[in-house]
Motif scaffolding. Structure first.
Motif, mmCIF file in Angstrom:
data_model
loop_
_atom_site.group_PDB
_atom_site.id
_atom_site.type_symbol
_atom_site.label_atom_id
_atom_site.label_comp_id
_atom_site.label_asym_id
_atom_site.label_seq_id
_atom_site.Cartn_x
_atom_site.Cartn_y
_atom_site.Cartn_z
ATOM 1 N N HIS A 92 45.078 1.875 -45.413
ATOM 2 C CA HIS A 92 46.046 1.170 -45.291
ATOM 3 C C HIS A 92 45.770 -0.817 -45.161
ATOM 4 N N ASP A 104 49.785 -0.260 -36.488
ATOM 5 C CA ASP A 104 49.607 0.711 -35.616
ATOM 6 C C ASP A 104 49.249 -0.328 -34.308
ATOM 7 N N SER A 159 45.980 7.163 -30.621
ATOM 8 C CA SER A 159 47.249 7.555 -30.984
ATOM 9 C C SER A 159 46.571 8.971 -31.957
ATOM 10 N N LEU A 160 47.448 10.141 -32.053
ATOM 11 C CA LEU A 160 46.444 11.004 -33.224
ATOM 12 C C LEU A 160 47.056 10.300 -34.686
ATOM 13 N N GLU A 161 48.203 9.724 -35.309
ATOM 14 C CA GLU A 161 48.348 8.900 -36.090
ATOM 15 C C GLU A 161 47.424 7.651 -36.888
ATOM 16 N N SER A 162 47.048 6.555 -35.058
ATOM 17 C CA SER A 162 45.706 5.886 -35.324
ATOM 18 C C SER A 162 44.573 6.786 -35.516
ATOM 19 N N ALA A 221 43.568 9.198 -37.200
ATOM 20 C CA ALA A 221 43.725 9.950 -38.739
ATOM 21 C C ALA A 221 44.304 8.092 -39.452
ATOM 22 N N MET A 222 44.696 7.494 -39.422
ATOM 23 C CA MET A 222 44.618 6.399 -40.157
ATOM 24 C C MET A 222 43.096 5.770 -40.616
#
Length: 271
Positions: A175, A219, A152-155, A157-158
């Motif tokens: 986070h 996530d 996941s791109l969001e993951s 980055a996180m």
């Protein structure tokens, strides 16, 4: 506050090192922040555990070292876990590819396998940090996502390292994590939510059956896990509690709890 113990009661903890290859010379190394956090907030003395080449991984001296310890810490590192080597540490592979900076560290994988196997057999306290959590998961048959960014791109980055920041600021909180209210971590953290740092590309895909999920990120990524049915504290966390431990309450509580578990374990050995 520094945790003080009488010398006769001070537990001795083994801390895993990593392999560094520079100019063809092999060196074992680790960051001092682990040792400082363990000494100042865990109240334990530390010894550095050396990495293993394939021909040494099955030697009895490894077990001899572990029997003299009261706990083991599986440290973090930039390199990725090689599941095949961690599952069979004495297996022969191409020695020229044993170490690739920030990519591969098979000597460390062999050390982790021996340390985990011995600690579990002895009922010894274990604290896994970042790579150390992933090692525990792979050792017990779990799997890792090779890239959180691909998941996941969001993951991605996180959880990724923040190279645009100074090194110290890369370990600031990144986070939140949700902590299980009926696990081994909750009595230590005394909260169901905390803020943690995050600097890793790999992460747990399937949690090993022998492990219990203790904390997870927004996530859903597993951020902490413990060994089911363990006789003492045997836990791993995906973040780095050692980095800002002097100002991070959860980090201090985690090192203190681990140190106390090591003292208790030392007492059971002496009796």
């Amino acid at each position: 506050m520094r945790l003080q113990q009488p010398e006769r009661a001070r537990a001795v903890v083994g801390v895993t090192s990593n392999r560094l290859l520079v100019d063809g010379v092999h060196r074992d190394w680790l960051r001092r922040k682990y040792v400082q956090a363990l000494h100042r907030h865990g109240g334990v003395a530390c010894v550095v555990l050396p990495t293993f080449d394939a021909e040494d991984a099955g030697e009895a001296f490894a077990t001899t070292i572990m029997r003299r310890l009261d706990g083991v810490v599986l440290t973090g590192d930039e390199s990725n876990v090689d599941p095949a080597v961690l599952s069979a540490p004495a297996s022969l592979v191409d020695p020229d590819r044993d170490v690739e900076a920030e990519i591969l560290d098979r000597p460390r994988d062999r050390l982790a396998a021996v340390a985990i196997q011995s600690a579990i057999a002895l009922g010894m306290p274990i604290l896994g940090i970042c790579r150390g959590l992933q090692e525990l998961n792979v050792y017990f048959g779990g799997t890792l996502r090779p890239s959180l960014a691909e998941w996941s791109l969001e993951s991605g980055a996180m959880h990724a390292e923040k190279p645009d920041r100074p090194r110290d600021r890369q370990y600031d909180a990144a986070h939140s994590v949700r902590i299980s209210s009926d696990g081994a971590l909750f009595p230590i953290a005394r909260t169901i939510e905390a803020q943690v740092n995050s600097l890793h590309n790999q992460g747990i895909e399937s949690l090993a059956p022998a492990l219990r999920r203790e904390a997870w990120a927004p996530d859903g990524l597993v951020e902490a896990a413990s060994v089911i049915g363990a006789p003492t504290l045997q836990i791993g966390v995906q973040w780095h509690p050692e980095w800002h431990v002097s100002t991070d309450l959860l980090g201090r509580q985690l090192f203190r709890a681990f140190g106390e578990a090591c003292v208790v374990y030392r007492g059971t050995k002496n009796h």
